[in-house]
Design an enzyme around this catalytic site. Structure first.
Site, PDB file in Angstrom:
ATOM      1  CE  LYS A   8       9.247 -13.779 -24.170  1.00 59.98           C
ATOM      2  NZ  LYS A   8       8.774 -12.438 -23.888  1.00 59.98           N
ATOM      3  CG  ASP A 131       9.715 -15.457 -20.435  1.00 56.08           C
ATOM      4  OD1 ASP A 131       8.514 -15.491 -20.142  1.00 56.08           O
ATOM      5  OD2 ASP A 131      10.233 -14.605 -21.171  1.00 56.08           O
TER       6      ASP A 131
HETATM    7  C1  LIG Z   1       7.948 -10.159 -18.987  1.00 50.27           C
HETATM    8  C2  LIG Z   1       8.207 -11.479 -19.669  1.00 50.27           C
HETATM    9  C3  LIG Z   1       6.936 -11.932 -20.428  1.00 50.27           C
HETATM   10  O1  LIG Z   1       7.159 -13.077 -21.211  1.00 50.27           O
HETATM   11  O2  LIG Z   1       9.198 -11.466 -20.674  1.00 50.27           O
HETATM   12  P1  LIG Z   1      10.578 -10.676 -21.030  1.00 50.27           P
HETATM   13  O3  LIG Z   1      10.291  -9.284 -21.439  1.00 50.27           O
HETATM   14  O4  LIG Z   1      11.498 -10.714 -19.844  1.00 50.27           O
HETATM   15  O5  LIG Z   1      11.157 -11.467 -22.175  1.00 50.27           O
HETATM   16  C4  LIG Z   1       8.537 -12.592 -18.632  1.00 50.27           C
HETATM   17  O6  LIG Z   1       7.473 -12.817 -17.749  1.00 50.27           O
HETATM   18  C5  LIG Z   1       9.770 -12.401 -17.850  1.00 50.27           C
HETATM   19  O7  LIG Z   1      10.318 -13.668 -17.601  1.00 50.27           O
HETATM   20  P2  LIG Z   1      11.864 -13.830 -17.156  1.00 50.27           P
HETATM   21  O8  LIG Z   1      12.715 -12.922 -17.987  1.00 50.27           O
HETATM   22  O9  LIG Z   1      12.183 -15.293 -17.143  1.00 50.27           O
HETATM   23  O10 LIG Z   1      11.746 -13.216 -15.705  1.00 50.27           O
HETATM   24  P3  LIG Z   1      12.513 -13.545 -14.343  1.00 50.27           P
HETATM   25  O11 LIG Z   1      13.979 -13.551 -14.614  1.00 50.27           O
HETATM   26  O12 LIG Z   1      11.910 -14.733 -13.677  1.00 50.27           O
HETATM   27  O13 LIG Z   1      12.126 -12.248 -13.507  1.00 50.27           O
HETATM   28  C6  LIG Z   1      12.753 -10.987 -13.640  1.00 50.27           C
HETATM   29  C7  LIG Z   1      12.007  -9.974 -12.800  1.00 50.27           C
HETATM   30  O14 LIG Z   1      10.784  -9.616 -13.469  1.00 50.27           O
HETATM   31  C8  LIG Z   1       9.729  -9.421 -12.541  1.00 50.27           C
HETATM   32  N1  LIG Z   1       8.639 -10.376 -12.850  1.00 50.27           N
HETATM   33  C9  LIG Z   1       8.830 -11.384 -13.764  1.00 50.27           C
HETATM   34  C10 LIG Z   1       7.796 -12.260 -14.055  1.00 50.27           C
HETATM   35  C11 LIG Z   1       6.562 -12.094 -13.374  1.00 50.27           C
HETATM   36  N2  LIG Z   1       5.546 -12.917 -13.593  1.00 50.27           N
HETATM   37  N3  LIG Z   1       6.400 -11.099 -12.473  1.00 50.27           N
HETATM   38  C12 LIG Z   1       7.409 -10.221 -12.208  1.00 50.27           C
HETATM   39  O15 LIG Z   1       7.231  -9.303 -11.412  1.00 50.27           O
HETATM   40  C13 LIG Z   1      10.325  -9.628 -11.164  1.00 50.27           C
HETATM   41  O16 LIG Z   1      10.705  -8.359 -10.686  1.00 50.27           O
HETATM   42  C14 LIG Z   1      11.570 -10.474 -11.444  1.00 50.27           C
HETATM   43  O17 LIG Z   1      12.574 -10.268 -10.481  1.00 50.27           O
END
Ligand SMILES: C[C@@](CO)(OP(=O)(O)O)[C@H](O)COP(=O)(O)OP(=O)(O)OC[C@H]1O[C@@H](n2ccc(N)nc2=O)[C@H](O)[C@@H]1O
Ligand SMILES: Nc1ncnc2c1ncn2[C@@H]1O[C@H](COP(=O)(O)OP(=O)(O)O)[C@@H](O)[C@H]1O
Length: 288
Positions: A8, A131
């Site tokens: 994504k 995610d």
């Molecule tokens: C930021 C995003 C945007 O799409 O993408 P990525 O860059 O990781 O792909 C996502 O919200 C990432 O989702 P995901 O990778 O599943 O996150 P998680 O494992 O649940 O969380 C990892 C950490 O990110 C922070 N976190 C994540 C999601 C959120 N809404 N708030 C947060 O503060 C928290 O510190 C958490 O401990």
């Protein structure tokens, strides 16, 4: 069963504020694109989960694919053999692990005849990562709360994107980027509402519509990202936006031909670049 499990990008990502559970409330628009991991899954009679990983991702029980399968098969007769071939760069902001996890939930539910409902799978997906629920929908969708409350948007138009994945990586990157975010960078969700209206109305979106509140925080975590962003804009004369918590940057290109030409120009940069199209689904299935 063979699955091509897509990654994504976030067309828009706004952080609304910090939650009591340490997470952040988001307003985001996810879009699946045609860069994927291959998963081959076969039920076995030995009631165990065997996972082989080809590419840059953790092996065995440390892989989110293993965790996802284990959550479904706990105290079940069925076991599963899985081969995961990574095509999606890991830790890049492309949600590769989350896509693999959602594909595993769907595939194990089917192959082992568990008959779990979509709602049940969504609850498990949400416990695996913020995610993951989006990848049980795919296409274009709004994510709210932690990014795990999904409202699908109609898929009206196909877009081509150039993705550039710089060679920087960091352990627990998403957590660090959110920690580097400052409260003055919180927004109220207006960008997301405006862009989702435009998408729902079938209007063409452009690079000027894209937005990511995490960009300044990602630059604090990777100061080199600012220079890479400038270099991409200079080489392509286009605006580039961060996907998720980065470090992947992307831009909408007007056609496949224009994308191919620009992809050639990006070869001077280290890291990886891809020309992809938007997809209306999260994965393609192929029976073996
Ligand atoms: C930021 C995003 C945007 O799409 O993408 P990525 O860059 O990781 O792909 C996502 O919200 C990432 O989702 P995901 O990778 O599943 O996150 P998680 O494992 O649940 O969380 C990892 C950490 O990110 C922070 N976190 C994540 C999601 C959120 N809404 N708030 C947060 O503060 C928290 O510190 C958490 O401990
Ligand atoms: N199947 C998987 N694919 C990729 N990474 C995985 C997988 N399983 C566990 N991980 C771990 O999850 C982290 C985040 O991976 P990924 O989902 O690719 O990135 P992002 O959260 O940036 O979109 C990786 O650094 C890796 O340690």
């Amino acid at each position: 069963m063979r699955i091509l499990s897509y990654c994504k990008i976030n067309l828009c990502l706004e952080v609304l504020g910090r939650r009591p559970d340490g997470y952040h409330d988001l307003a985001t628009i996810f879009q699946t694109v045609s860069l994927g991991d291959e998963l081959i899954l076969k039920p076995n009679q030995s009631s165990c989960i065997r996972l082989l990983v080809d590419g840059n991702a953790p092996t065995g029980e440390d892989n989110i694919v293993h965790t996802a399968a284990k959550m479904l098969l706990r105290s079940k007769e069925c076991g599963i053999d899985i081969i995961l071939r990574k095509g999606i760069p890991s830790g890049a902001g492309l949600g590769g692990g989350s896509s693999d996890a959602a594909s595993t939930l769907e595939a194990v539910n089917k192959l082992c005849n568990l008959h779990l409902s979509h709602e049940h799978l969504l609850t498990i997906a949400s416990s695996l990562g913020a995610d993951v629920p989006f990848f049980l929908y795919g296409g274009t969708a709004v994510g709210r709360d932690r990014g795990d409350k999904i409202s699908p948007l109609p898929y009206r138009r196909e877009y081509y994107f150039l993705l550039h994945v710089p060679p920087f990586r960091l352990e627990r990157k998403t957590q660090r980027v959110f920690a580097a975010l400052q409260p003055r960078e919180y927004t109220d969700g207006t960008f997301t509402v405006q862009l989702s209206r435009k998408i729902a109305a079938g209007q063409q979106i452009t690079n000027a519509d894209l937005y990511n509140s995490l960009f300044p925080a990602a630059v604090r975590v990777w100061p080199q990202l600012a220079r890479r962003h400038d270099a991409l804009q200079e080489i392509t004369h286009q605006a580039w936006v961060l996907s998720g918590a980065g470090p992947t940057l992307y831009t909408i290109v007007e056609s496949f031909q224009v994308g191919k030409k620009l992809l050639e120009d990006l070869r001077q940069l280290d890291g990886q670049s891809f020309l992809v199209r938007s997809t209306p689904v999260a994965r393609e299935y192929q029976d073996l």
